[in-house]
Motif scaffolding. Structure first.
Motif, PDB file in Angstrom:
ATOM      1  N   PHE A 121      42.517  41.284  46.073  1.00  0.00           N
ATOM      2  CA  PHE A 121      42.369  42.446  45.184  1.00  0.00           C
ATOM      3  C   PHE A 121      41.244  43.355  45.672  1.00  0.00           C
ATOM      4  O   PHE A 121      41.383  44.576  45.712  1.00  0.00           O
ATOM      5  CB  PHE A 121      42.089  41.996  43.754  1.00  0.00           C
ATOM      6  CG  PHE A 121      43.228  41.248  43.100  1.00  0.00           C
ATOM      7  CD1 PHE A 121      44.521  41.363  43.573  1.00  0.00           C
ATOM      8  CD2 PHE A 121      42.998  40.418  42.004  1.00  0.00           C
ATOM      9  CE1 PHE A 121      45.575  40.676  42.975  1.00  0.00           C
ATOM     10  CE2 PHE A 121      44.034  39.724  41.405  1.00  0.00           C
ATOM     11  CZ  PHE A 121      45.322  39.858  41.882  1.00  0.00           C
ATOM     12  N   LEU A 130      50.439  39.789  45.904  1.00  0.00           N
ATOM     13  CA  LEU A 130      49.131  40.018  45.286  1.00  0.00           C
ATOM     14  C   LEU A 130      48.533  41.342  45.753  1.00  0.00           C
ATOM     15  O   LEU A 130      47.977  42.102  44.943  1.00  0.00           O
ATOM     16  CB  LEU A 130      48.190  38.860  45.619  1.00  0.00           C
ATOM     17  CG  LEU A 130      48.545  37.502  45.024  1.00  0.00           C
ATOM     18  CD1 LEU A 130      47.619  36.423  45.569  1.00  0.00           C
ATOM     19  CD2 LEU A 130      48.485  37.531  43.496  1.00  0.00           C
ATOM     20  N   TYR A 131      48.650  41.624  47.047  1.00  0.00           N
ATOM     21  CA  TYR A 131      48.131  42.890  47.577  1.00  0.00           C
ATOM     22  C   TYR A 131      48.902  44.064  46.973  1.00  0.00           C
ATOM     23  O   TYR A 131      48.308  45.059  46.540  1.00  0.00           O
ATOM     24  CB  TYR A 131      48.249  42.901  49.099  1.00  0.00           C
ATOM     25  CG  TYR A 131      47.529  44.057  49.763  1.00  0.00           C
ATOM     26  CD1 TYR A 131      46.235  43.911  50.256  1.00  0.00           C
ATOM     27  CD2 TYR A 131      48.141  45.304  49.913  1.00  0.00           C
ATOM     28  CE1 TYR A 131      45.568  44.964  50.864  1.00  0.00           C
ATOM     29  CE2 TYR A 131      47.494  46.363  50.519  1.00  0.00           C
ATOM     30  CZ  TYR A 131      46.200  46.188  50.986  1.00  0.00           C
ATOM     31  OH  TYR A 131      45.547  47.234  51.579  1.00  0.00           O
ATOM     32  N   LYS A 153      50.533  44.142  44.163  1.00  0.00           N
ATOM     33  CA  LYS A 153      50.202  44.244  42.742  1.00  0.00           C
ATOM     34  C   LYS A 153      48.926  45.048  42.532  1.00  0.00           C
ATOM     35  O   LYS A 153      48.874  45.969  41.708  1.00  0.00           O
ATOM     36  CB  LYS A 153      50.042  42.835  42.162  1.00  0.00           C
ATOM     37  CG  LYS A 153      49.525  42.784  40.732  1.00  0.00           C
ATOM     38  CD  LYS A 153      50.555  43.327  39.764  1.00  0.00           C
ATOM     39  CE  LYS A 153      50.049  43.297  38.338  1.00  0.00           C
ATOM     40  NZ  LYS A 153      48.906  44.196  38.106  1.00  0.00           N
ATOM     41  N   CYS A 154      47.886  44.724  43.274  1.00  0.00           N
ATOM     42  CA  CYS A 154      46.610  45.410  43.075  1.00  0.00           C
ATOM     43  C   CYS A 154      46.662  46.854  43.592  1.00  0.00           C
ATOM     44  O   CYS A 154      46.019  47.739  43.027  1.00  0.00           O
ATOM     45  CB  CYS A 154      45.478  44.638  43.747  1.00  0.00           C
ATOM     46  SG  CYS A 154      43.848  45.223  43.241  1.00  0.00           S
ATOM     47  N   ASP A 158      48.197  48.831  40.849  1.00  0.00           N
ATOM     48  CA  ASP A 158      47.219  48.993  39.774  1.00  0.00           C
ATOM     49  C   ASP A 158      46.171  50.044  40.128  1.00  0.00           C
ATOM     50  O   ASP A 158      45.755  50.839  39.276  1.00  0.00           O
ATOM     51  CB  ASP A 158      46.525  47.661  39.474  1.00  0.00           C
ATOM     52  CG  ASP A 158      47.455  46.630  38.897  1.00  0.00           C
ATOM     53  OD1 ASP A 158      48.504  47.014  38.342  1.00  0.00           O
ATOM     54  OD2 ASP A 158      47.144  45.427  39.005  1.00  0.00           O
ATOM     55  N   SER A 182      43.766  41.282  38.263  1.00  0.00           N
ATOM     56  CA  SER A 182      43.824  42.471  39.110  1.00  0.00           C
ATOM     57  C   SER A 182      43.198  43.675  38.409  1.00  0.00           C
ATOM     58  O   SER A 182      42.402  44.414  39.007  1.00  0.00           O
ATOM     59  CB  SER A 182      45.283  42.774  39.478  1.00  0.00           C
ATOM     60  OG  SER A 182      45.394  43.998  40.179  1.00  0.00           O
ATOM     61  N   ASP A 203      47.850  39.299  36.614  1.00  0.00           N
ATOM     62  CA  ASP A 203      47.858  40.745  36.338  1.00  0.00           C
ATOM     63  C   ASP A 203      46.543  41.180  35.704  1.00  0.00           C
ATOM     64  O   ASP A 203      45.940  42.185  36.096  1.00  0.00           O
ATOM     65  CB  ASP A 203      49.035  41.073  35.408  1.00  0.00           C
ATOM     66  CG  ASP A 203      48.980  42.488  34.859  1.00  0.00           C
ATOM     67  OD1 ASP A 203      49.269  43.436  35.601  1.00  0.00           O
ATOM     68  OD2 ASP A 203      48.639  42.649  33.661  1.00  0.00           O
ATOM     69  N   ALA A 221      43.220  35.391  45.304  1.00  0.00           N
ATOM     70  CA  ALA A 221      43.622  36.623  44.619  1.00  0.00           C
ATOM     71  C   ALA A 221      42.467  37.610  44.534  1.00  0.00           C
ATOM     72  O   ALA A 221      42.634  38.803  44.832  1.00  0.00           O
ATOM     73  CB  ALA A 221      44.148  36.292  43.227  1.00  0.00           C
ATOM     74  N   ASN A 222      41.299  37.141  44.147  1.00  0.00           N
ATOM     75  CA  ASN A 222      40.151  38.043  44.011  1.00  0.00           C
ATOM     76  C   ASN A 222      39.777  38.681  45.347  1.00  0.00           C
ATOM     77  O   ASN A 222      39.409  39.863  45.403  1.00  0.00           O
ATOM     78  CB  ASN A 222      38.954  37.296  43.422  1.00  0.00           C
ATOM     79  CG  ASN A 222      39.098  37.044  41.933  1.00  0.00           C
ATOM     80  OD1 ASN A 222      39.625  37.872  41.206  1.00  0.00           O
ATOM     81  ND2 ASN A 222      38.645  35.886  41.479  1.00  0.00           N
TER      82      ASN A 222
END
Length: 201
Positions: free
Chosen positions: A10, A40-41, A43-44, A47, A120, A117, A6-7
């Motif tokens: 992000f 995940l991509y 989502k970020c 954001d 992110s 979340d 995830a990191n």
């Protein structure tokens, strides 16, 4: 571990946005649509775009009409953000569907997706705080203060990443169980927001 994946994703989304630094730049998600990485991509990216909308709407001299325009776009973005978090939780509900929680299994204070979340958002805080440490137009006091804050944010990411990984292991092993509540946001729903449904009378 999911936090490492995830990191990395992000950071990839944040870096890609800042290549153009334009709110309306088209999203180009490099991951397979049905995959967790795609979510995940996405989502970020949401954001990151919303972060910059929040910057714009705080312009002290903004025209009220422009302010309302951005406020409504932020509301729309928040709804898409919430929907995306719930899609991520749906992925984990399906992943752990066959796990039988132990009799003593506990529920967590938040679902995996809502913890992700926060991860992110934290990636964005780290990126922008680091940018502050590189400003040539800021004085040394500002730079040092931002270095101090950046160190705290990096430690927070380490702790949150570990907590997310441990939560998913606990769920997979039946030590904790998932229980997801839909956010049920009311302000965007014409049947639940009294200002909206009163217009129909």
């Amino acid at each position: 571990m999911i936090s490492e994946i995830a990191n990395t994703i992000f950071q990839q989304a944040i870096d890609r946005y800042h290549q153009f630094d334009r709110i309306d730049h088209p999203l180009e998600n490099p991951y397979e649509r049905s995959s967790l990485k795609h979510l995940l991509y996405l989502k970020c990216w949401i954001d990151t775009v919303q972060w910059h909308m929040e910057d714009v709407v705080r312009e002290p001299g903004i025209d009220p009409k422009d302010g309302l325009y951005w406020k409504r776009r932020i509301d729309e973005s928040n709804q898409v953000r919430t929907d995306t978090v719930e899609y991520i939780d749906s992925y984990y509900l399906q992943l752990f569907a066959q796990v039988d929680p132990k009799p003593e299994a506990r529920i967590n204070t938040e679902s995996p997706a809502w913890a992700i979340d926060r991860l992110s958002i934290l990636a964005l805080k780290i990126y922008h705080m680091e940018q502050e440490t590189l400003r040539a137009d800021a004085d040394e006091t500002h730079i040092q203060a931002c270095h101090t804050k950046l160190a705290v944010l990096l430690e927070q990411r380490k702790d949150l990443s570990q907590s997310i990984d441990e939560l998913l292991i606990d769920i997979a092993e039946g030590n904790k169980y998932m229980k997801v509540y839909k956010q049920m946001k009311m302000y965007n729903d014409p049947s639940l927001n009294p200002v909206l449904y009163s217009q129909k009378k």
